[in-house]
Design an enzyme around this catalytic site. Sequence first.
Site, mmCIF file in Angstrom:
data_model
loop_
_atom_site.group_PDB
_atom_site.id
_atom_site.type_symbol
_atom_site.label_atom_id
_atom_site.label_comp_id
_atom_site.label_asym_id
_atom_site.label_seq_id
_atom_site.Cartn_x
_atom_site.Cartn_y
_atom_site.Cartn_z
ATOM 1 N N GLN A 54 94.048 50.336 17.688
ATOM 2 C CA GLN A 54 94.871 49.244 17.152
ATOM 3 C C GLN A 54 94.384 48.840 15.773
ATOM 4 O OE1 GLN A 54 94.113 45.201 18.539
ATOM 5 N NE2 GLN A 54 96.274 44.963 19.024
ATOM 6 N N GLY A 55 95.261 48.866 14.773
ATOM 7 C CA GLY A 55 94.924 48.460 13.414
ATOM 8 C C GLY A 55 95.517 47.108 13.074
ATOM 9 N N TYR A 56 94.876 46.048 13.502
ATOM 10 C CA TYR A 56 95.343 44.693 13.203
ATOM 11 C C TYR A 56 94.384 43.981 12.247
ATOM 12 C CZ TYR A 56 99.225 44.314 16.602
ATOM 13 O OH TYR A 56 100.400 44.437 17.272
ATOM 14 N N SER A 57 93.171 43.656 12.737
ATOM 15 C CA SER A 57 92.242 42.822 11.972
ATOM 16 C C SER A 57 91.798 43.501 10.680
ATOM 17 C CB SER A 57 91.009 42.494 12.813
ATOM 18 O OG SER A 57 91.353 41.691 13.915
ATOM 19 N N GLU A 81 90.009 29.711 19.783
ATOM 20 C CA GLU A 81 90.380 28.545 18.976
ATOM 21 C C GLU A 81 91.824 28.658 18.503
ATOM 22 O OE1 GLU A 81 86.031 28.929 19.092
ATOM 23 O OE2 GLU A 81 87.641 30.326 18.615
ATOM 24 N N SER A 132 91.291 34.738 18.518
ATOM 25 C CA SER A 132 90.189 33.906 19.011
ATOM 26 C C SER A 132 90.722 32.766 19.875
ATOM 27 C CB SER A 132 89.377 33.348 17.840
ATOM 28 O OG SER A 132 90.105 32.322 17.180
ATOM 29 N N GLU A 163 98.854 41.903 25.488
ATOM 30 C CA GLU A 163 97.404 42.030 25.345
ATOM 31 C C GLU A 163 96.701 40.818 25.931
ATOM 32 O OE1 GLU A 163 94.011 42.867 21.903
ATOM 33 O OE2 GLU A 163 96.062 42.418 21.311
#
Length: 402
Positions: free
Chosen positions: A128-131, A389, A387, A246
């Site tokens: 997965q290429g997200y962050s 938060e 996250s 997810e």
Amino acid sequence: MNLSFTREEEAFREEVRDFLARNLTEDLSAYARRMTSVYATKPIALKWQQILVKQGWAAPSWPVEYGGTSWTPAQRYIFDVEMARAGAPPLSPMGIGMCGPALIGHGSKAQKDHYLPRILSGEDFWCQGYSEPHAGSDLAALTMSAIDQGDHFLCNGSKIWTTHAHEANKMFCLVRTDASGKPQQGITFLLIEMNQPGVRVDPILMLSGEHIQNAVFFTDVRVPKENVIGRINDGWTVAKYLLEFERGGSSYGPRLLARLRAIRITAAEEGALDAAFAAKLSRAEAEILALEAAELQQMSELARGGTPGLKASMMKIRGTELSQHLTELALELAGVYAAPFQPHHTSPGGPVPGFEGLNTAQAGPDSAVTSTAKYLNDRAGSIYAGSNEIQRGILAKGQLGL
């Protein structure tokens, strides 16, 4: 809402138990017992996946025509419960659990016909290429560019914390195709071949010493436009749909309960189940049972055609924080045997540089050997998939209107 199981569902439970008794081999069980990561290694994950594919049970939530089942949400939940109780290793979630649903929900027929069988066969192993270094929880701030070159995009930028990128041959990726509007606009969901010029993968070692994560760099990487899922500049829609799966598309409760019961059994066997520790276990069990009740409620809603929605954020928060709490209880139970770092006696999710081939004797009982590595690995649980938060912010805005 009816949370009791029917006679037919209980018969299905027996069918699943019989299948696991016949097909969950000792090497797979032994690996799962000593896991220190949420991910199994690629060979273990694919070996178990092929057993499930042969049975037709690898992708329960997929449409039947693409290899899924016609199970009800209740049957899928029963399957999760029995897999946890039997101690089966997890499958890699990137293909079946994430890219697959994205393709099913937003891909073209040609894309589904091509990629879905390859996901099941293991021919395509996904990451997965997200962050990005400056766009993690604030995912809409991503800047990896994809410049329109007519029949293809030219991609430049980087991704980070990319699980199993060093073993994957495919990446589903969010890229910036237009920077003129709001951050969520101008993002495109793109499928990228990892084995091509311009893609570089650098390892990132976790606190537990495992090589599971990576930084991935893209320099003038050509990606054909036929690899776009959904519409160009509307990838945020696909990403939000995928993130629901997810965060809340699987059941935390069964595996958490299985882990807690293992801790309780070990404490009793070692004479450590005193009143104070027993009380901690009981409080943890009550919280897990509350989460399981919420999951059962969600199952009932899914049976009526609903989606995970905002509950996905709640499940992700409680599931990962309770998982971290269990690692703390296991560490407390291990006592002084939590001190030795001995990953060569565990089942890490990837290589642990410097420890391959060691034949030193195990220090401490089997019950303690994974405690420290699992504790360190699970610190990431409240960060990945958005996250906790950020998830609380989503709930505050979407549920409470704050």
